[in-house]
Design a protein around this motif. Sequence first.
Motif, PDB file in Angstrom:
ATOM      1  N   THR A  78       0.821  -1.213   0.000  1.00  0.00           N
ATOM      2  CA  THR A  78       0.000   0.000   0.000  1.00  0.00           C
ATOM      3  C   THR A  78       0.859   1.269   0.000  1.00  0.00           C
ATOM      4  OG1 THR A  78      -1.821  -1.143   1.102  1.00  0.00           O
ATOM      5  CG2 THR A  78      -1.835   1.260   1.198  1.00  0.00           C
ATOM      6  N   PRO A  79       1.920   1.365   0.825  1.00  0.00           N
ATOM      7  CA  PRO A  79       2.777   2.554   0.715  1.00  0.00           C
ATOM      8  C   PRO A  79       3.401   2.697  -0.674  1.00  0.00           C
ATOM      9  CG  PRO A  79       3.230   1.379   2.756  1.00  0.00           C
ATOM     10  CD  PRO A  79       2.333   0.501   1.946  1.00  0.00           C
ATOM     11  N   ALA A  80       3.779   1.564  -1.280  1.00  0.00           N
ATOM     12  CA  ALA A  80       4.385   1.613  -2.614  1.00  0.00           C
ATOM     13  C   ALA A  80       3.394   2.116  -3.645  1.00  0.00           C
ATOM     14  CB  ALA A  80       4.892   0.218  -3.006  1.00  0.00           C
ATOM     15  N   ILE A  81       2.137   1.674  -3.531  1.00  0.00           N
ATOM     16  CA  ILE A  81       1.150   2.074  -4.532  1.00  0.00           C
ATOM     17  C   ILE A  81       0.807   3.545  -4.384  1.00  0.00           C
ATOM     18  CG2 ILE A  81      -1.167   1.738  -3.534  1.00  0.00           C
ATOM     19  CD1 ILE A  81       0.138   0.145  -6.782  1.00  0.00           C
ATOM     20  N   PHE A  82       0.851   4.070  -3.148  1.00  0.00           N
ATOM     21  CA  PHE A  82       0.651   5.509  -2.961  1.00  0.00           C
ATOM     22  C   PHE A  82       1.832   6.295  -3.521  1.00  0.00           C
ATOM     23  CE2 PHE A  82      -2.610   5.818   0.761  1.00  0.00           C
ATOM     24  CZ  PHE A  82      -3.529   5.132  -0.031  1.00  0.00           C
ATOM     25  N   LEU A  83       3.026   5.716  -3.407  1.00  0.00           N
ATOM     26  CA  LEU A  83       4.201   6.357  -3.992  1.00  0.00           C
ATOM     27  C   LEU A  83       4.114   6.320  -5.513  1.00  0.00           C
ATOM     28  CD1 LEU A  83       6.943   7.682  -3.441  1.00  0.00           C
ATOM     29  CD2 LEU A  83       7.972   5.400  -3.453  1.00  0.00           C
ATOM     30  N   TRP A 234       7.710  -2.966   1.480  1.00  0.00           N
ATOM     31  CA  TRP A 234       6.421  -2.282   1.414  1.00  0.00           C
ATOM     32  C   TRP A 234       6.449  -1.144   0.408  1.00  0.00           C
ATOM     33  CZ3 TRP A 234       4.604  -1.497   7.199  1.00  0.00           C
ATOM     34  CH2 TRP A 234       4.543  -2.745   7.834  1.00  0.00           C
ATOM     35  N   PHE A 235       7.648  -0.652   0.120  1.00  0.00           N
ATOM     36  CA  PHE A 235       7.789   0.488  -0.785  1.00  0.00           C
ATOM     37  C   PHE A 235       8.211   0.058  -2.192  1.00  0.00           C
ATOM     38  CE2 PHE A 235       8.522   1.740   3.576  1.00  0.00           C
ATOM     39  CZ  PHE A 235       7.738   2.879   3.710  1.00  0.00           C
ATOM     40  N   ASN A 236       8.157  -1.240  -2.450  1.00  0.00           N
ATOM     41  CA  ASN A 236       8.568  -1.788  -3.751  1.00  0.00           C
ATOM     42  C   ASN A 236       7.337  -2.196  -4.547  1.00  0.00           C
ATOM     43  OD1 ASN A 236       9.746  -3.013  -5.936  1.00  0.00           O
ATOM     44  ND2 ASN A 236      10.651  -4.715  -4.782  1.00  0.00           N
ATOM     45  N   PRO A 237       6.964  -1.444  -5.588  1.00  0.00           N
ATOM     46  CA  PRO A 237       5.763  -1.781  -6.368  1.00  0.00           C
ATOM     47  C   PRO A 237       5.896  -3.092  -7.143  1.00  0.00           C
ATOM     48  CG  PRO A 237       7.004  -0.013  -7.422  1.00  0.00           C
ATOM     49  CD  PRO A 237       7.628  -0.227  -6.081  1.00  0.00           C
ATOM     50  N   LEU A 238       7.131  -3.572  -7.343  1.00  0.00           N
ATOM     51  CA  LEU A 238       7.326  -4.823  -8.081  1.00  0.00           C
ATOM     52  C   LEU A 238       6.871  -6.033  -7.281  1.00  0.00           C
ATOM     53  CD1 LEU A 238      10.849  -4.155  -9.662  1.00  0.00           C
ATOM     54  CD2 LEU A 238       8.578  -3.833 -10.691  1.00  0.00           C
ATOM     55  N   GLU A 239       6.599  -5.838  -5.992  1.00  0.00           N
ATOM     56  CA  GLU A 239       6.112  -6.926  -5.144  1.00  0.00           C
ATOM     57  C   GLU A 239       4.615  -7.179  -5.320  1.00  0.00           C
ATOM     58  OE1 GLU A 239       7.729  -8.849  -2.901  1.00  0.00           O
ATOM     59  OE2 GLU A 239       9.718  -7.945  -3.060  1.00  0.00           O
ATOM     60  N   VAL A 240       3.914  -6.287  -6.022  1.00  0.00           N
ATOM     61  CA  VAL A 240       2.475  -6.464  -6.261  1.00  0.00           C
ATOM     62  C   VAL A 240       2.253  -7.693  -7.132  1.00  0.00           C
ATOM     63  CG1 VAL A 240       0.380  -5.412  -7.205  1.00  0.00           C
ATOM     64  CG2 VAL A 240       2.066  -3.992  -6.017  1.00  0.00           C
ATOM     65  N   GLY A 249      -4.921  -0.677  -7.700  1.00  0.00           N
ATOM     66  CA  GLY A 249      -4.289   0.084  -6.631  1.00  0.00           C
ATOM     67  C   GLY A 249      -3.920   1.482  -7.070  1.00  0.00           C
ATOM     68  N   ILE A 250      -3.412   1.608  -8.300  1.00  0.00           N
ATOM     69  CA  ILE A 250      -3.063   2.932  -8.835  1.00  0.00           C
ATOM     70  C   ILE A 250      -4.306   3.804  -8.946  1.00  0.00           C
ATOM     71  CG2 ILE A 250      -2.399   4.135 -10.956  1.00  0.00           C
ATOM     72  CD1 ILE A 250       0.001   3.330  -9.470  1.00  0.00           C
ATOM     73  N   ALA A 251      -5.419   3.211  -9.392  1.00  0.00           N
ATOM     74  CA  ALA A 251      -6.657   3.984  -9.521  1.00  0.00           C
ATOM     75  C   ALA A 251      -7.091   4.544  -8.169  1.00  0.00           C
ATOM     76  CB  ALA A 251      -7.770   3.116 -10.115  1.00  0.00           C
ATOM     77  N   VAL A 252      -6.948   3.733  -7.112  1.00  0.00           N
ATOM     78  CA  VAL A 252      -7.302   4.204  -5.772  1.00  0.00           C
ATOM     79  C   VAL A 252      -6.304   5.254  -5.291  1.00  0.00           C
ATOM     80  CG1 VAL A 252      -7.569   3.548  -3.362  1.00  0.00           C
ATOM     81  CG2 VAL A 252      -8.479   2.068  -5.150  1.00  0.00           C
ATOM     82  N   SER A 253      -5.001   5.013  -5.539  1.00  0.00           N
ATOM     83  CA  SER A 253      -3.989   5.963  -5.060  1.00  0.00           C
ATOM     84  C   SER A 253      -4.097   7.292  -5.796  1.00  0.00           C
ATOM     85  CB  SER A 253      -2.584   5.376  -5.222  1.00  0.00           C
ATOM     86  OG  SER A 253      -2.198   5.285  -6.572  1.00  0.00           O
ATOM     87  N   ILE A 254      -4.498   7.257  -7.048  1.00  0.00           N
ATOM     88  CA  ILE A 254      -4.698   8.502  -7.784  1.00  0.00           C
ATOM     89  C   ILE A 254      -5.855   9.288  -7.176  1.00  0.00           C
ATOM     90  CG2 ILE A 254      -5.580   9.377 -10.004  1.00  0.00           C
ATOM     91  CD1 ILE A 254      -3.679   7.353 -11.340  1.00  0.00           C
ATOM     92  N   GLY A 297       3.616   8.193   4.164  1.00  0.00           N
ATOM     93  CA  GLY A 297       3.848   8.014   5.597  1.00  0.00           C
ATOM     94  C   GLY A 297       2.644   7.439   6.309  1.00  0.00           C
ATOM     95  N   THR A 298       1.459   7.936   5.983  1.00  0.00           N
ATOM     96  CA  THR A 298       0.241   7.435   6.617  1.00  0.00           C
ATOM     97  C   THR A 298      -0.030   5.979   6.224  1.00  0.00           C
ATOM     98  OG1 THR A 298      -0.711   9.649   6.543  1.00  0.00           O
ATOM     99  CG2 THR A 298      -2.220   7.841   6.954  1.00  0.00           C
ATOM    100  N   ALA A 299       0.184   5.652   4.959  1.00  0.00           N
ATOM    101  CA  ALA A 299      -0.028   4.271   4.514  1.00  0.00           C
ATOM    102  C   ALA A 299       0.889   3.312   5.263  1.00  0.00           C
ATOM    103  CB  ALA A 299       0.209   4.169   3.007  1.00  0.00           C
ATOM    104  N   ALA A 300       2.158   3.686   5.399  1.00  0.00           N
ATOM    105  CA  ALA A 300       3.106   2.833   6.111  1.00  0.00           C
ATOM    106  C   ALA A 300       2.712   2.681   7.581  1.00  0.00           C
ATOM    107  CB  ALA A 300       4.520   3.411   5.992  1.00  0.00           C
ATOM    108  N   ALA A 301       2.308   3.775   8.207  1.00  0.00           N
ATOM    109  CA  ALA A 301       1.919   3.728   9.621  1.00  0.00           C
ATOM    110  C   ALA A 301       0.692   2.859   9.831  1.00  0.00           C
ATOM    111  CB  ALA A 301       1.657   5.148  10.132  1.00  0.00           C
ATOM    112  N   THR A 302      -0.292   2.957   8.929  1.00  0.00           N
ATOM    113  CA  THR A 302      -1.533   2.196   9.076  1.00  0.00           C
ATOM    114  C   THR A 302      -1.303   0.704   8.895  1.00  0.00           C
ATOM    115  OG1 THR A 302      -2.711   4.108   8.164  1.00  0.00           O
ATOM    116  CG2 THR A 302      -3.943   2.066   8.353  1.00  0.00           C
ATOM    117  N   VAL A 303      -0.523   0.332   7.872  1.00  0.00           N
ATOM    118  CA  VAL A 303      -0.210  -1.082   7.650  1.00  0.00           C
ATOM    119  C   VAL A 303       0.585  -1.631   8.837  1.00  0.00           C
ATOM    120  CG1 VAL A 303       1.042  -2.724   6.200  1.00  0.00           C
ATOM    121  CG2 VAL A 303      -0.299  -0.900   5.137  1.00  0.00           C
TER     122      VAL A 303
END
Length: 543
Positions: A78-83, A234-240, A249-254, A297-303
């Motif tokens: 989730t943090p990666a997708i927000f990034l 968590w910050f690596n989008p290639l793990e999706v 996920g991109i549609a939601v993060s957008i 930051g919020t995504a990482a904290a929530t997860v």
Amino acid sequence: MSAQRARKHGCHVAKYDLNAPAPETRTLDSVTGISKKGLPSGTVGVLGALVIGISTCAPAYTLTAAIGPAASEVGHQTPAIFLMGFIPMLLVALGYRALNSAMPDSGTSFTWATRAFGPWIGWMAGWGLIAATVLVLSNLAGIAVEFLFQSLGILFDDPSIAEIAGNKFINIAVCLAFMAIATFISFRGMTSTKVFQYITVVFQMAVLVWFIAAMFIGAADPNNAAGQMPDLSWFNPLEVDSFSAFAAGIAVSIFVYWGWDTVLTMGEETKPSKGRLSTESKAAMILVAILVVLYVGTAAATVAYSGLGDTGTGLNNPDIAENVFAALAHPVMGPAAILLSLAILVSALASINSTAISPARTLLAMSHYKALPSSIKRIHPKYKSPYVALLWSSIVASVFYAVMRFISEDVLWDTITALGMMVCFYYGITALASPWYFRKTARREGLSSMISKIVLPAIGGILLLVVFVQTTIDSMDPDFGSGSNIAGIGLVGIIGVVVLGLGVVLMFVQAKAQPDFFHGRVLSRADASDDTSAVDVFDDGLN
């Protein structure tokens, strides 16, 4: 430059009448067709525009509504997708900045796409912006209703009060009241709006920073069985797992970044800038930078605090997916939970107010340039607000919410995903307008212009349109989003197709009623090498 190309038409200022369209106060460039619309100039500075932009994006509301759907698609990433959602936003922002510098206009996507690609694509870009805003206005009001009753439940120490929001009739009635209040504030003009936003933005940002810090601390608490330390993966989008999950996920993060471009719709109302960038462009770039840090930051904290369990406060629990912070408020903040509830409540209320700025000004521009009925372009004589456009935005959003509340129990989740589709659609078109409009002049201006006006906006636009197509296809699956469906077809897909289809129908109806715009006789299709400076048009003012 030829004399004909440089020539400007004068303008006639008529007396205002509430029952008459806004006067034709155009200082009109004979080539571009760009002109003023009667909005007050010089009323908003960089800080004011930044505050309104933050309020439109509504971080507290946006995050509680988006983290659940995002986590259900991509889990720990989730943090990666927000990034990753930030990257196309940055690329699009570069295109927006270039187009706004060349053609400052309250119509933004509609006006720029019309100039680059012609009236038909321009009309649909404007419709995409309006449709996205109607979807989010209804969602904002729904979130505000839930947190109103939750705040009252905390205040009176009676959890049953929070359950009142589940009554459809009470929910809709309170939602309509919120919409009416926010519309009234916007009706009173930009100055009234700005003061209201300063107060609400400071409060929600302070509480949100507190909440994020408390989640990180809580994640390290041994008594929190779901807590875990953030991991670099968590910050690596290639793990999706799959591209479909990545696109969803991109549609939601957008969605969480959506709204920053509202700042650019105020280009006719901002104060003059002393630097190379315009006031609204400066505010937009600062805003995007703030949002990416806050959201990741919020995504990482929530997860880290909640984990991905499907019960309790786990992010895969469908019962909390569309409103995660409501479930986390008390466990994370204890007795101060009411502050988070109030922060999200005022965040949603303020965003209803500020979000209405964008569609109202797009509707105003479309009416002004004869792409919609002329009655929509009326400006209030005292408050200088596009009050007819505001009313239409509010009414349509209210009706949409009321209907959706009866169709789907998970209306907030479904409208967020559909909103992401609409945003990808019109952002993608607008981003591609930059390389096409500047395709001849950017090469002569050097490598920097080629990259910022052509290459990067093109990448952003293509990426967003690919996400739009993929998400549209996937959303037809009855299990997509919340799982709501009609006759075996996913409700999110139905919303997206019906909304865009309605836009096509209205476009052809308007083309028959007022053909001048669609025949290119109002805004001409051209590129930067053909145009005189549109900025000069605005510098002339209303004489």
